[in-house]
Enzyme design. Structure first.
Site, PDB file in Angstrom:
ATOM      1  N   ASP A   1       1.493   5.603   3.826  1.00 19.56           N
ATOM      2  CA  ASP A   1       2.586   4.662   3.589  1.00 19.56           C
ATOM      3  C   ASP A   1       3.480   5.187   2.465  1.00 19.56           C
ATOM      4  OD1 ASP A   1       4.177   2.314   3.079  1.00 19.56           O
ATOM      5  OD2 ASP A   1       2.585   1.109   3.975  1.00 19.56           O
TER       6      ASP A   1
ATOM      7  N   SER B   1       7.705  -1.458   5.992  1.00 17.07           N
ATOM      8  CA  SER B   1       6.475  -1.018   6.654  1.00 17.07           C
ATOM      9  C   SER B   1       6.135  -1.822   7.899  1.00 17.07           C
ATOM     10  CB  SER B   1       5.301  -1.088   5.673  1.00 17.07           C
ATOM     11  OG  SER B   1       5.474  -0.179   4.614  1.00 17.07           O
TER      12      SER B   1
ATOM     13  N   THR C   1       1.043  -2.651   7.692  1.00 22.56           N
ATOM     14  CA  THR C   1       0.580  -1.578   8.573  1.00 22.56           C
ATOM     15  C   THR C   1      -0.651  -1.973   9.374  1.00 22.56           C
ATOM     16  OG1 THR C   1       1.528   0.102   7.122  1.00 22.56           O
ATOM     17  CG2 THR C   1      -0.180   0.817   8.659  1.00 22.56           C
TER      18      THR C   1
ATOM     19  N   GLU D   1     -16.986 -11.247  -6.373  1.00 19.55           N
ATOM     20  CA  GLU D   1     -16.900 -10.204  -7.398  1.00 19.55           C
ATOM     21  C   GLU D   1     -16.217 -10.694  -8.671  1.00 19.55           C
ATOM     22  OE1 GLU D   1     -15.467  -5.501  -7.718  1.00 19.55           O
ATOM     23  OE2 GLU D   1     -15.131  -6.667  -5.880  1.00 19.55           O
TER      24      GLU D   1
ATOM     25  N   GLU E   1      -5.032   4.144   6.957  1.00 18.72           N
ATOM     26  CA  GLU E   1      -3.811   4.053   6.167  1.00 18.72           C
ATOM     27  C   GLU E   1      -4.058   4.335   4.686  1.00 18.72           C
ATOM     28  OE1 GLU E   1      -0.254   0.930   4.887  1.00 18.72           O
ATOM     29  OE2 GLU E   1      -2.303   0.221   5.182  1.00 18.72           O
TER      30      GLU E   1
ATOM     31  N   HIS F   1       6.388   2.340  -5.584  1.00 19.18           N
ATOM     32  CA  HIS F   1       7.157   1.142  -5.930  1.00 19.18           C
ATOM     33  C   HIS F   1       7.070   0.852  -7.434  1.00 19.18           C
ATOM     34  CE1 HIS F   1       8.736  -0.235  -2.164  1.00 19.18           C
ATOM     35  NE2 HIS F   1       7.557  -0.239  -1.579  1.00 19.18           N
TER      36      HIS F   1
END
Length: 528
Positions: A58, A108, A171, A232, A328, A337
């Site tokens: 990506d 995307s 994606t 978590e 991906e 970004h």
């Protein structure tokens, strides 16, 4: 310090030796002869692809590939420029035009719809055609398009998705979902109009639309009821469940798999305990949202993209009909970004190691492996750096304001800064750290994408189809043609199975693509 000093000495020796070699013109002639010989010896592989693996970087622009190649070599105490990425070894290379139906520069979701579903569409929409308007649910009905993952599943193959983002992200979502907005991750993200008009959130479609064998990534919080504590991070409110409908989609997924060996895991220990040989289904969600960057990953808690790719392949390859797998490297784009070149390049290097692992686990004669990007990023490599100079360092040439600048920077992004009306002085700044944000020409909160073509590289059956300059939606059709899935399978009738070196015919492991008429002619020729 001794270790660092030794590495520096070794690097200098390697660079000095390389420069001496390269001063001899015969070095370059011999190199070219070897490359030419290898190119001339290639034979076109016209087998049917039993397996297809699509590696999607990506935001992996061509500049990203170049810079990552250099970093990969430099991490091994080499100069870097002449290093070889695994993807560099693929024999077929082309360029892909990425624009969407409505914008010159895409996102995307629109691009995923092109390379997975075979049609171009509008910005921010996924799994639908261009008649659908961004965020308008009622325009969606009847305009859904399916992906090659579904075509493969309908053909009897096993299918999987591996990502470093949330599995509901643009994606991976396009492999199974249809949505007028890529942002409808859970029902909490659906506007009232979308709920009224009957649209379904992406997470719910994950477990309902297509029977996916392997799902690996992040995105736990979109699967559980609002307020559900994360296993978590139980005290982090932002990590808690988001769903307003009270559904626990993880539990529902497990209920659907009763009678099968299906595992849901969220940590490294449970993931390692999954035996691919006995596992039918795997859902592994390692984070509430996106996975951590590779440079920040806790190896005790989360496996690498190399390990998740390996696990997926080992589970899927048990199917005698073959498999389709999307892998991906999603956080390459997210690092860009943020203007963090260090993170983007390390994500790409990890992505390339996952490609190497896939090649190790599969056979070239029966597995089509495709590497591409969805779109580019405004990532710039400039400044005349010396050979062997750190890819994350500064140009030896200073700018007109008598200040240094990094060789990597961005056209837009959060790195645009001014100090006393001028850009910062980088002389005492360490630009090689993972926290450093590259300078950008235009101040934006996040870098925009960029619109230049991206590369597509292919290896295996029918890989020669991936050449030239193509529209992005061509990729889905070429993969489908190579693997005999989807609507048009006329070229697969009467396919001949090649005999491998072990003397056996391997059904479904690489049948030669030929028409029925051609096969009849070949048989007649043999017996005449």
């Amino acid at each position: 310090y001794l270790s660092v000093f030794s590495s520096v000495i070794m690097f200098i020796k390697n660079l000095t030796s390389l420069i001496v070699e390269e001063e001899d013109p015969e070095y370059w002639r011999a190199q070219a002869r070897q490359a030419l010989k290898a190119t001339l010896s290639r034979k076109t592989n016209t087998n049917v692809a039993k397996n297809v693996i699509l590696f999607l970087g990506d935001g992996m622009s061509i500049t990203t590939i170049t810079a990552s190649r250099i970093l990969k070599g430099q991490l091994q105490n080499q100069s870097g420029e002449d290093s070889v990425m695994t993807m560099d070894t693929f024999p077929s290379v082309g360029l892909i035009k990425t624009y969407s139906v409505d914008f010159q520069i895409p996102d995307s979701a629109a691009t995923a719809t092109a390379y997975l579903c075979g049609v171009k569409t509008n910005l921010n929409t996924l799994g639908v055609n261009a008649a659908v308007r961004n965020g308008v649910c009622k325009s969606q009905k009847g305009n859904e398009v399916t992906s090659i993952l579904k075509w493969a599943k309908d053909s009897g193959k096993s299918v999987g998705v591996v990502t470093t983002t949330r599995v509901q992200h643009a994606t991976p979502a396009t492999t199974y979902a249809h949505s007028a907005s890529r942002k409808w991750y859970s029902d909490a993200d659906l506007p009232a109009s979308a709920k009224r008009d009957g649209c379904t959130d992406i997470a719910a479609q994950l477990i309902n639309n297509t029977d996916i064998d392997v799902i690996i990534g992040g995105g736990r919080k979109y699967m559980t009821p609002r307020g559900t504590k994360d296993p978590e991070y139980p005290w982090d409110f932002l990590s808690r469940g988001k769903r307003q409908d009270g559904r626990n989609l993880i539990d529902e997924w497990q209920q659907k798999k009763i009678g099968k060996v299906a595992h849901y895991v969220w940590n490294r220990t449970d993931f390692d305990a999954v035996d691919p040989e006995t596992t039918d289904y795997l859902m592994a969600l390692f984070e509430p949202g996106d996975l951590r960057f590779e440079a920040d990953r806790d190896p005790k808690m989360d496996p690498s993209i190399v390990e998740t790719t390996e696990k997926a392949i080992r589970i899927l390859q048990k199917n005698k009909n073959g498999f389709f797998l999307l892998v991906e490297g999603g956080r390459i784009d997210q690092a860009h970004h943020d203007g963090r070149g260090y993170m983007a390049l390390h994500e790409t290097v990890a992505f390339d190691y996952a490609i190497a692992k896939a090649l190790e686990l599969t056979k070239e004669e029966e597995t089509l492996t495709v590497v591409t990007a969805d779109h580019s990023q405004p990532f710039i490599f400039n400044g005349y750096p010396f050979r062997g100079q750190s890819i994350l360092g500064k140009s030896p040439l200073w700018a007109m304001d008598f200040k240094p600048y990094t060789t990597l920077m961005y056209g837009s992004g959060p790195g645009h800064k001014k100090v006393n009306g001028s850009r910062p002085d980088l002389r005492d700044v360490d630009t090689k750290t993972k926290a450093y944000v590259q300078y950008s020409a235009v101040p934006t909160e996040s870098s925009t994408h960029s619109g230049e073509d991206v590369a597509v590289l292919a290896r295996g059956p029918m890989s020669h189809l991936f050449q030239g300059v193509q529209e992005q939606n061509y990729i889905a059709h070429a993969m489908a043609y190579a693997s005999c899935v989807g609507e048009d399978q006329s070229h697969c009738e009467g396919a001949v199975m090649p005999t491998f070196t072990d003397g056996h015919n391997h059904a479904n492991t690489g049948a030669t693509l030929c028409s029925s008429l051609l096969c009849v002619l070949l048989v007649l020729t043999v017996f005449m």
